[in-house]
Design a protein around this motif. Structure first.
Motif, short mmCIF file in Angstrom:
data_model
loop_
_atom_site.label_atom_id
_atom_site.label_comp_id
_atom_site.label_asym_id
_atom_site.label_seq_id
_atom_site.Cartn_x
_atom_site.Cartn_y
_atom_site.Cartn_z
N LEU A 83 -17.88 -9.75 28.34
CA LEU A 83 -17.61 -11.62 27.91
C LEU A 83 -19.23 -12.03 28.01
N LEU A 84 -19.68 -12.87 27.01
CA LEU A 84 -20.45 -14.18 27.94
C LEU A 84 -19.39 -15.43 27.52
N LEU A 112 -20.01 -10.45 23.75
CA LEU A 112 -20.93 -10.58 23.56
C LEU A 112 -21.78 -9.69 22.17
N GLY A 113 -20.78 -9.15 21.27
CA GLY A 113 -20.90 -8.03 20.55
C GLY A 113 -20.70 -9.43 19.40
N LYS A 114 -21.01 -10.67 19.08
CA LYS A 114 -20.41 -11.54 18.60
C LYS A 114 -22.06 -12.88 18.33
N THR A 224 -20.99 -12.74 10.60
CA THR A 224 -19.32 -11.87 10.54
C THR A 224 -19.72 -10.59 11.25
N ARG A 225 -18.71 -10.49 12.36
CA ARG A 225 -18.48 -9.30 13.11
C ARG A 225 -17.71 -9.45 12.95
N LYS A 230 -20.87 -3.22 19.47
CA LYS A 230 -21.34 -2.99 20.49
C LYS A 230 -21.47 -4.34 21.39
N PRO A 231 -20.85 -4.66 22.77
CA PRO A 231 -21.38 -5.70 23.56
C PRO A 231 -22.26 -5.97 23.90
N VAL A 232 -23.25 -6.61 23.52
CA VAL A 232 -24.83 -6.80 23.33
C VAL A 232 -25.35 -7.77 22.47
#
Length: 238
Positions: A83-84, A112-114, A224-225, A230-232
């Protein structure tokens, strides 16, 4: 930030470098995301004037780049590694080391992936089918949520040189535009230039200045995700 004594930071820095550990350089600053001194940990920056700044770290941090800035964010728990958390974001100017004001905690936490950083100017949080994306930019001395019109203008004008941007702002001086991390904007009203005003300005001039042609269908797909990404943090140069 905490100002370490010169002899202390010099010892820490030399010990760190002597071990062959990486020192990251961005702009005029060098920084070490996590420097240990016994049980203590610091985010350390070496500034152009040979001064050092250090921010004590009690938890794990991640870091990234955003145009003329580097940023850090806290990772408090194992669950939050994906998460961010906007409330923990800290931005530092790569020319001066100056830290910006705290980010609004109301922006919450996102996967984070978004998170996509576009051209180093716009931090986008991707949406889903019925949830449009959100956009953030550094305006003044703070990261702020901005309308999609600001994001679009920032991207369209991102390929202009600083000289062309300055001349454009002077031509439309009544608009009150300023440049913030490469974005032309009135920080009070969020007014931004558009293609029509650009063409009026360019008419009769010999400037080799062109706006970035945006593929809106590609952008819509890009922004659009799903939560399965992947959480980066992704960095996109258009």
């Amino acid at each position: 930030m905490e100002q370490l004594k010169s002899d202390t930071i010099s010892r820490m820095y030399q010990d760190y470098v002597s071990k062959g550990l990486p020192v990251i350089k961005r702009g005029k600053i060098r920084f070490i995301p996590c420097m240990r001194d016994g049980a203590k940990k610091y985010f350390v920056m070496a500034l152009p004037n040979q001064q050092f700044k250090a921010d004590p770290i009690s938890i794990k941090i991640g870091w990234g780049e955003f145009g003329k800035y580097v940023f850090t964010y806290a990772v408090k728990t194992l669950k939050e590694e994906t998460l961010l958390n906007f409330s923990t974001l800290a931005f530092y100017n790569t020319e001066t080391g100056e830290q910006l004001e705290s980010t609004d905690a109301a922006y919450g936490k996102v996967s984070l992936g978004k998170v996509i950083i576009l051209n180093g100017q716009i931090l986008a949080v991707c949406g889903e089918k019925n949830d449009p994306p959100r956009f953030y930019a550094i305006i003044g001395k703070k990261l702020k949520e901005v309308p999609a019109t600001v994001a679009e203008s920032a991207l369209r004008f991102s390929h202009l040189s600083d000289q062309h941007k300055q001349v454009l702002m002077e031509y439309y001086s009544r608009e009150g535009w300023e440049q913030h991390n490469g974005i032309i904007i009135n920080p009070e009203t969020n007014s931004v230039p558009n293609e029509m005003l650009f063409q009026f300005w360019k008419r009769g001039r010999r400037y080799k200045a062109e706006l970035l042609k945006l593929d809106m269908e590609f952008l819509a797909k890009l922004l659009t995700r799903t939560d399965n990404e992947k959480p980066v943090i992704k960095y996109i140069k258009l």
